[in-house]
Design an enzyme around this catalytic site. Sequence first.
Site, PDB file in Angstrom:
ATOM      1  N   ASP A 108     -72.637 121.384 -61.468  1.00 57.62           N
ATOM      2  CA  ASP A 108     -73.836 122.035 -60.937  1.00 57.62           C
ATOM      3  C   ASP A 108     -74.491 122.848 -62.069  1.00 57.62           C
ATOM      4  O   ASP A 108     -74.740 122.317 -63.144  1.00 57.62           O
ATOM      5  CB  ASP A 108     -73.427 122.874 -59.707  1.00 57.62           C
ATOM      6  CG  ASP A 108     -74.563 123.574 -58.990  1.00 57.62           C
ATOM      7  OD1 ASP A 108     -75.219 122.951 -58.141  1.00 57.62           O
ATOM      8  OD2 ASP A 108     -74.767 124.765 -59.269  1.00 57.62           O
ATOM      9  N   HIS A 290     -71.415 117.292 -52.734  1.00 52.33           N
ATOM     10  CA  HIS A 290     -71.706 118.084 -53.927  1.00 52.33           C
ATOM     11  C   HIS A 290     -70.508 118.878 -54.440  1.00 52.33           C
ATOM     12  O   HIS A 290     -70.360 119.072 -55.644  1.00 52.33           O
ATOM     13  CB  HIS A 290     -72.866 119.038 -53.618  1.00 52.33           C
ATOM     14  CG  HIS A 290     -73.341 119.811 -54.805  1.00 52.33           C
ATOM     15  ND1 HIS A 290     -74.017 119.215 -55.854  1.00 52.33           N
ATOM     16  CD2 HIS A 290     -73.221 121.130 -55.133  1.00 52.33           C
ATOM     17  CE1 HIS A 290     -74.299 120.144 -56.767  1.00 52.33           C
ATOM     18  NE2 HIS A 290     -73.835 121.303 -56.355  1.00 52.33           N
TER      19      HIS A 290
END
Length: 310
Positions: A108, A290
């Site tokens: 991320d 994610h």
Amino acid sequence: MTNSNTFPTPTLISVNGVELEVFEAGQQNGGHPIVLCHGWPEHAYSWRHQVTPLLEAGYHVIIPNQRGYGASSCPKEVTKYDIEHLTGDLVALLDHYQYKDAIFVGHDWGASVVWSMALLHPERVSKMINLCLPYQIRGEKPWIDFMEEFLGDDYYFVHFNKQPGVADAILDENTAQFLQNLYRKNAPAQGPGEGMEMINLAKATQPLGEPVMNDEDLSVYISGFKKTGFTPSINWYRNLNRNWDLLGKVSPILQQPTLMVYVKKDIIPPLPNIKDFVPNIDVKSLDTGHWIQEERPKELNQLILEWLKK
């Protein structure tokens, strides 16, 4: 701070004008450093499932809570969170351990820092592994301007920049609820929501899908953000246009051996022409969401270790 994975005890290390809370394992593997960089709104603890496999593979594992997170320093000035400072912290961390270079792994926002580390300090990055977030092309428009044009004022990157303090306060008021709602998997697909996605998540009383981690693990994140508040970590977003300027001074081509791991259940799309910018890249994909280190640790560890053995 330990769980079944025996996460290391932290040390505070002074680097680059701040103190970083660093979790370190495998000092006996000196000379083989691997630095793991978390994303937003995460914590060094997000890498707990990777520590033992990397340790057993012979690496000196170094996991900082980056500035603005956990017990690390939280400077007040917004520009102290630009990419020069974030990568400067990692350079100084290598200097602290007397390492010329290291393997860097990012997830991320941490991936964004690792890509930038390879751009700004290429000699300090021997190899890199990035999760979810591909290389970001520096187009003709600064990133926030570009996002505002295509995604509107309510897109959370833009909102963080245009309305400083608004989202921060709501996230601070609803820290536990926000993180419980965010760290989910297998949630039903939602259409584009009205308003600011992160504010909506902070206010939602019914989480969707299933939790990514148990309450004990999530409590590490909750206590971390209750300590710092959200403003320091959101200030990373408030430097995106500044970072666009800073990265304009260097070559956009990265020569380091790189592993890019995409996930199939994420809103971040792959970059089709990534090889134009990162010619020495291997691309893999996992059928997960994610929060890849939390959701599929065994498969991810296998991918990483097999690639590193090459």
